[in-house]
Design a protein around this motif. Sequence first.
Motif, short mmCIF file in Angstrom:
data_model
loop_
_atom_site.label_atom_id
_atom_site.label_comp_id
_atom_site.label_asym_id
_atom_site.label_seq_id
_atom_site.Cartn_x
_atom_site.Cartn_y
_atom_site.Cartn_z
N THR A 40 0.82 -1.22 0.00
CA THR A 40 0.00 0.00 0.00
C THR A 40 0.85 1.26 0.00
OG1 THR A 40 -0.17 -0.09 2.42
CG2 THR A 40 -1.96 -1.09 1.16
N LEU A 160 -6.77 -7.50 2.44
CA LEU A 160 -7.84 -6.71 1.82
C LEU A 160 -9.21 -7.04 2.41
CD1 LEU A 160 -6.72 -6.87 -1.92
CD2 LEU A 160 -6.61 -4.88 -0.39
N THR A 162 -10.91 -9.86 2.21
CA THR A 162 -11.77 -10.72 1.40
C THR A 162 -11.47 -12.18 1.72
OG1 THR A 162 -12.61 -11.04 -0.85
CG2 THR A 162 -10.23 -10.91 -0.60
N LEU A 248 -4.46 -5.90 -9.97
CA LEU A 248 -4.76 -5.98 -8.54
C LEU A 248 -5.00 -4.60 -7.94
CD1 LEU A 248 -5.25 -7.87 -6.21
CD2 LEU A 248 -2.80 -7.90 -5.74
N GLN A 249 -4.30 -3.57 -8.45
CA GLN A 249 -4.59 -2.22 -7.97
C GLN A 249 -6.05 -1.86 -8.27
OE1 GLN A 249 -1.86 1.08 -8.60
NE2 GLN A 249 -3.58 2.44 -9.09
N TRP A 251 -8.55 -3.95 -8.91
CA TRP A 251 -9.42 -4.87 -8.19
C TRP A 251 -9.56 -4.45 -6.73
CZ3 TRP A 251 -8.36 -10.77 -9.23
CH2 TRP A 251 -9.56 -11.49 -9.15
N SER A 252 -8.48 -3.91 -6.16
CA SER A 252 -8.50 -3.51 -4.74
C SER A 252 -9.03 -2.10 -4.54
CB SER A 252 -7.08 -3.57 -4.17
OG SER A 252 -6.28 -2.52 -4.68
N LYS A 255 -6.33 0.21 -3.17
CA LYS A 255 -5.76 -0.01 -1.84
C LYS A 255 -4.28 -0.37 -1.96
CE LYS A 255 -9.68 0.32 0.55
NZ LYS A 255 -10.64 0.43 -0.56
N CYS A 293 -14.67 -4.46 -7.78
CA CYS A 293 -13.90 -3.94 -6.65
C CYS A 293 -14.18 -4.75 -5.38
CB CYS A 293 -14.22 -2.48 -6.41
SG CYS A 293 -13.61 -1.39 -7.72
N ASP A 295 -13.76 -4.23 -2.33
CA ASP A 295 -14.34 -3.56 -1.15
C ASP A 295 -15.79 -3.16 -1.35
OD1 ASP A 295 -14.09 -1.47 -2.94
OD2 ASP A 295 -12.92 -0.17 -1.60
#
Length: 318
Positions: A40, A160, A162, A248-249, A251-252, A255, A293, A295
């Motif tokens: 992060t 994250l 999940t 992944l950036q 997707w997160s 975060k 996403c 979150d």
Amino acid sequence: MEDTNGYIQMIDFSAYSLGTTDIDEAGVEALSEKLMHSFTTSGFAYLKNTGISTEEVTTVFDIADQFYSLPVEVKQKYRRNETDFHERHGWVCMEGENLGKLDGLDRPADLKEAFNFKPPLTGGDSWPSEVPDFEETIMDFFNKCHDLAKRLLELVARGLGTEPADFLDMFKNIGKGRNSSHLRSIHYPPVPEVIKENQMRCGEHTDFGCMTLLFQDNDGLEVAKADGEFVAAPPIPGTVVINIADTLQRWSADKVVSTKHRVVLPYTPETRGTSRRSVTFFTHPDFDAVMTCLDGSNKYPPVRAEDYVASRLRKMYL
């Protein structure tokens, strides 16, 4: 956690190294927190004690060298198919890529050659028969990297918030098809006396999968800080460099961060006469994984992994 150069952290992966069966849950949770701190902030980390030995890495470097030493007309038989926009198995010739295009830069093509290893092989793909034990050596290492990547993805999923099992289910086709994950050997030869203006060994870019594992043997890798300054990420014996990539950036919901990096030419005349070798494992979700996403923020619209990767490849090759 040790500070290696003020920006990229060194993290001891002993608590979840390959081959570890007596898992200490508290140690794994602490490891997840350390990884998330790096991912992060800088988006990069050095890992030590992963369960992949220096000897294993050297073996892959050496067998790849045997291929790169072959005449160009022989290597041409194994050239990667670039008629579609998927990561494909095969050789990429010198100056066959321009990663600076991913960042919208007008630079000459990269001073490197590479070989992508993407099992299972599809029509027209093959292993170099001229190099004994090539397939066996590469596949052994592919499988080790795959196992390490799965452990890392599990720790990121924890960080994250999940469910790790559900997240890892999006990567079940690695090495089986319908997935872009692959191992890549890169050979940066000694720098020729005459090069093009602003040419680099590898232009600045961000990776476009989920996570990259990098093994390297000589200097050249540089990583961008938030202010745009690049700092060196030199090889450290017994470590692997890990970085977050664009998928992944997104997707997160931002975060974790996908950070620009590059491979520069050696700075001194003496080192310009040396080569550089690296082996990377690019981890992607399955083609049909729909990236929403994690979150629940809907910061980015859902997209299929296959479509997202194809859009990034088009920028590099067109």
